[in-house]
Design an enzyme around this catalytic site. Structure first.
Site: not given
Length: 347
Positions: A47-49, A197, A238, A249
């Site tokens: 995860r994470g752009a 997260q 993102d 987020k």
């Protein structure tokens, strides 16, 4: 953190750190087919752009390598279907689409040289995307660290660290750079409901690097600011629209409003690949809605009554007017973002 990689390429296999198991367990998912990469992105194992962009590039290379087409047209059609499958996994983070589009561009430029050669070019491009993110993170840290005063108490939301990238992180990369510069900083990390997260990942990264960190629930941020315990806020992104509106987020918008109310700088750190110049404003950013069980259940146990309606957007949009500056890998953009972001991009 130097020995823990978000992803790694080993003997023709992409190994992805399963972040759903952190901080309790460190385990890698072995991805030999692109469908495994799709599932890892979809279920937030990666995860994470920036990280999902790099993972998608490797996924496309894996998928292409497995194809046995009759000719170049069939090969191109097969890779384009793989690209569609990858981009359908998560709609908000633009880095995923950016990486896949870049890979397809390489394929179109090299398809006349033969299918096997094109497969090699795709893998080389995936490696390049990964390496470039390492350098991008380093540059963001250098630019952003100059905005952090000595002794600053920094609030962050979600995880924009090494776990969200191929390198040291975006927002946490700036924090790491300030720490390494001896600025004696400390961090407050929102837990980031519903998937925690901040609690599971951000605090874990900070503890690993011995950066002072305090965990708080999302609804404590305003009171913390009112008590004068926060000097600035820094988050990742993102997708950023051409006008500087920021999708990040869920909960980020609320933090930005609170920062404005308390006169605190609100910084966003993201590479240029996160900026979508094809959309004019945040209203055009597609927002992913996720499974209601993420809200109704906690640690596998139901905490809400059966039959309750649930709204679970994964992201929100922070208007550009609430953003003090955007830290990119090409420099720091300030309002008006329509002009400053375009200038950094050379448009």
């Amino acid at each position: 953190m130097e020995t823990l990689e978000t992803m790694r390429w080993v003997d023709g296999c992409l190994e992805i750190l399963d972040q759903t198991l952190l901080p309790g367990k460190t385990q890698y998912i072995k991805c030999r087919q692109y469908t495994t990469v799709c599932e890892a992105i979809r279920r937030l194992s990666v995860r994470g752009a920036p990280a999902i962009g790099a993972a998608a590039a490797y996924g496309l290379a894996l998928g292409a390598a497995a194809l046995k087409p009759a000719g170049s047209e069939e090969f191109m059609a097969g890779v384009e279907q793989i690209a569609r499958d990858l981009t359908a996994t998560r709609p908000t983070a633009v880095n995923l689409q950016w990486a896949v589009d870049r890979m397809l561009g390489v394929l179109r430029d090299n398809i006349t040289g033969g299918i096997e050669a094109a497969k090699e070019k795709l893998l080389a491009e995936a490696h390049a995307i990964y390496r470039e993110d390492l350098e991008s993170n380093r540059r963001m840290g250098q630019f952003g660290e100059k905005l952090i005063p000595h002794g600053a108490a920094i609030l962050t939301h979600c995880n924009a660290g090494a776990l969200a990238t191929a390198g040291i992180g975006t927002a946490l990369g700036v924090i790491r750079a300030a720490h390494q510069a001896g600025k004696n900083i400390s961090v407050y990390a929102d837990e980031t409901r519903p998937l925690l997260q901040g609690a599971r990942l951000t605090t874990w990264e900070m503890v690993q690097e011995q950066i002072p960190v305090t965990l708080l629930t999302d609804n404590m941020a305003g009171f913390l600011m009112a008590r004068g315990k926060v000097d600035l806020v820094i988050v990742g992104a993102d997708r950023i629209a051409a006008n500087g509106d920021v999708a990040n987020k869920i909960g980020t918008y609320g933090v930005a409003v609170l920062a404005k109310e308390h006169g605190l700088p609100f910084y966003v750190a993201a590479p240029m690949s996160t900026i979508d110049f094809n959309i004019s404003g945040g209203h055009e950013i597609p927002i992913e809605n996720r499974d209601e069980q993420e809200v109704t259940c906690f640690a596998g146990r139901r905490v809400a009554p059966e039959g309750v309606q649930v709204w679970n957007p994964a992201f929100d949009v922070t208007p550009a007017r609430l953003v003090t500056a955007i830290i990119t890998d090409r420099g720091v953009a300030r309002p008006p973002y329509q002009e400053s972001l375009a200038a950094l991009a050379g448009k």
